[in-house]
Enzyme design. Structure first.
Site, PDB file in Angstrom:
ATOM      1  CB  CYS A   1       4.473  20.386 -22.407  1.00  0.00           C
ATOM      2  SG  CYS A   1       3.243  20.303 -23.828  1.00  0.00           S
TER       3      CYS A   1
ATOM      4  CG  HIS B   1       3.249  16.735 -24.757  1.00  0.00           C
ATOM      5  ND1 HIS B   1       3.322  17.290 -23.504  1.00  0.00           N
ATOM      6  CD2 HIS B   1       4.568  15.849 -24.801  1.00  0.00           C
ATOM      7  CE1 HIS B   1       4.219  17.006 -22.734  1.00  0.00           C
ATOM      8  NE2 HIS B   1       4.965  16.163 -23.441  1.00  0.00           N
TER       9      HIS B   1
END
Length: 641
Positions: free
Chosen positions: A123, A55
């Protein structure tokens, strides 16, 4: 001016590196996938985890910015993702803070919670766009390419429908086999990645938002164009352009309807971010305009809301990426009518008699390290009752995983302690176990549960066609049942080159055996392998996906099948299974034009097949069954040069 940093988080706490090779057959540091049985009130369901392990967020002007449940801005290091695993220097930005905040405000209308998708629009999609806006660069490929790397593995491809269902607007659709097992815990992982639970199912009829990518600056647009084999890019300004309001929904429908691996659909709103700069870079003078790119080069353009022409140009891109296979234009009724259902060896003997015989082998084992009594107790009191439940369809799953774990360990020990001639009851127990779908799903859940079975298979492959007949036959029937489960067979038989080579060498030897029962069992294994390969190939053709490129083992199997057909002169059943296997390996094969066609010509496969129809070719009068004759003729006259 401000320094721009990319914060990279390891959501799996290191498990991605340790698990990916076992589950996908490839070292993918950013993917963590685990299945586990979940028992609630005596009822077993299946949960799974798949997460994008890497992430990312962007830190600039003392703020950490990331996308999940919309766009969030926090103090660096205070997000719910914990401490960053890595901080990557992305350079400096000349964009002032006020302009940045205005840009983010515009982005909030586009990077919304309902558009989040774990693989396609996540993301990392946002940080790549933001880094492009701030610096003109892009995030590192080892992060951008994670989803593509994962989905290129058999395990990732099997899980794709489950992941898509999590983000589908409307009721979820069923997903097959092990992939269906993943949905529950996948949902919780998505919540961790996005920052809150995924949006609830809506009553709308649209499907995924993910196929349509957004670009808000020249750098992110260039990145998307060059990251895909082909791209269709819509330049639009719906706030001020009436034709754009017609083109926008039509383009989005195309993105959904024509979604294909390697083809990107990108939308650039000129009124958002640096959209006008992105449009100016490509010489856009009017909206809407759709440009088409192949291998990073512009190959076409449509101006105005000419929806039919926009769709036609998309179809041309798809044709270039995935030209129709020549076999799709041929009439092959007998081949196309082959059922892809696997051949299963489903007979269940008297398990108590089989266990008594096996217990005598265990008692006679000379190995002092083998705990004979505990091993017999495990098999008699837990494994045999488990198999009895499989036989009656009344499998009680509460103790499934612990039993499989201990059985796996015991199998590994027994394979070391007993000679192959005495292992056939154990192989037969595993054959029976693989008739149970819940049990197969359990086995696919963890490498620890398959370790013993892997040891047993390796022993069979090493012994080869010269193994004692009972062990060879039961091993072949075991593998036939195993191949009926795509995910499990990929895990145990096809996840690496060495596995495939061992399997093919074993089958080639068994196909040429003088024992009719061995040839029949081997032909069943080859058919199940070919049917599995054909399912993958057909899915790729129908869904515009890249077809599997692991051609070497298929070429070797085709060679062995032609030789086996040439030698088979007694059993019409074996000829039927061999011909069906050959047809399924060849039909729609991505390497037919480059390898298989010439190979079949060199092997004189057409003559070999047609001889089966003549007197003496198979039995005194040749093949007699109408459906087998039709299949052999279809294959010989149409697919064999």
């Amino acid at each position: 001016m401000s320094k721009v940093e990319l914060y990279v988080y390891d959501l799996s706490n290191g498990l991605a590196r340790s698990m990916s090779l076992q589950l996908t057959g490839r070292q993918i540091d950013g993917i963590w996938c685990v299945f586990a049985p979940l028992v609630r009130e005596g009822v077993q369901s299946w949960t799974g985890v798949l997460m994008l392990d890497r992430h990312t967020s962007v830190v600039v002007y003392g703020k950490e910015i990331f996308y999940g449940q919309g766009i969030s801005v926090v103090r660096p290091g205070t997000s719910h993702h914990g401490r960053p695993l890595q901080i990557v220097d992305m350079g400096k930005t000349q964009i002032d803070e006020e302009t940045l905040m205005d840009y983010l405000q515009e982005m909030r209308a586009h990077y919304t919670a309902d558009k989040y998708h774990l693989l396609d629009f996540n993301c990392n999609s946002f940080t790549n766009d933001l880094v492009g806006f701030l610096t003109g660069g892009a995030i590192p490929p080892f992060i951008k390419d994670l989803p593509a790397d994962f989905l290129s593995t058999p395990f990732g491809a099997a899980l794709r429908p489950t992941i898509d269902n999590m983000y589908r607007r409307g009721p979820p659709t069923p997903t097959p086999s092990a992939a269906a097992a993943a949905s529950s815990l996948l949902t919780s992982v998505a919540a961790q990645a996005s920052g809150s639970p995924p949006p609830p199912a809506l009553a709308a009829t649209t499907t995924l938002t993910a196929p349509l990518q957004l670009a808000t600056n020249p750098a992110s647009l260039r990145s998307l164009i060059h990251a895909h084999d082909a791209a269709a890019v819509l330049f639009t300004a719906p706030a001020t352009c009436a034709p754009c309001r017609v083109a926008d929904p039509a383009f989005e429908r195309l993105a959904h309807d024509r979604a294909a691996e390697g083809l990107a659909f990108v939308k650039v709103d000129l009124d958002v971010g640096m959209g006008r700069a992105a449009a100016a870079e490509w010489g856009v003078t009017a909206t809407p305009t759709v440009m088409y790119f192949s291998q990073g080069n512009k190959v076409g353009e449509v101006k105005g809301a000419n929806i039919p022409e926009i769709a036609t140009q998309v179809d041309l891109l798809l044709y270039e990426l995935y030209p129709p296979h020549p076999h799709t234009q041929m009439k092959l009724p007998a081949i196309q009518a082959i059922s892809l259902n696997p051949i299963l060896f489903s007979h269940v003997p008297d398990l108590n008699v089989a266990m008594a015989k096996f217990a005598s082998f265990i008692d006679a084992a000379p190995t002092p390290a083998l705990d004979k009594q505990n091993t017999k107790d495990l098999l008699q009191k837990r494994v045999v009752p488990l198999l009895e439940q499989t036989k009656t369809g009344a499998l009680q799953p509460a103790q499934l995983t612990p039993t499989l774990q201990e059985w796996s360990s015991a199998t590994a020990e027994l394979a070391k302690s007993l000679p192959p001639a005495q292992l056939f009851p154990l192989a037969d127990f595993w054959r029976i176990a693989l008739l149970s779908n819940p049990l197969c799903l359990a086995l696919a859940s963890s490498p620890a549960l398959t370790a013993g079975l892997s040891t047993l298979l390796s022993l069979a492959f090493t012994a080869g066609a010269s193994a004692p007949r009972p062990f060879l036959l039961t091993s072949l029937r075991l593998v036939a049942n195993l191949v009926a489960h795509d995910e499990l067979s990929r895990l145990l038989l096809l996840s690496s080159d060495s596995q495939r080579q061992e399997l093919v060498a074993w089958l080639v030897g068994a196909l040429l055996s003088d024992d009719a029962a061995v040839r029949t069992a081997t032909a069943s294994v080859t058919f199940n392998l070919a049917a599995s390969q054909q399912r993958t190939v057909r899915d790729a053709v129908l869904k515009h996906k890249r077809q599997p490129e692991d051609a070497d083992w298929v070429v070797e199997m085709v060679s062995a099948l032609v030789e086996a057909l040439d030698r088979e002169v007694s059993s019409e059943e074996v000829v039927h299974r061999l011909a069906a296997s050959l047809a399924l390996f060849v039909y729609l094969s991505p390497v037919y034009a480059t390898q298989l066609g010439d190979l079949l010509d060199v092997l004189q496969a057409r003559a070999v097949l047609l001889r089966k129809l003549e007197p003496g070719g198979c039995g005194e009068k040749g093949v007699q069954k109408k459906e087998v004759r039709a299949l052999v003729k279809d294959l010989a006259e149409n697919l064999c040069p």
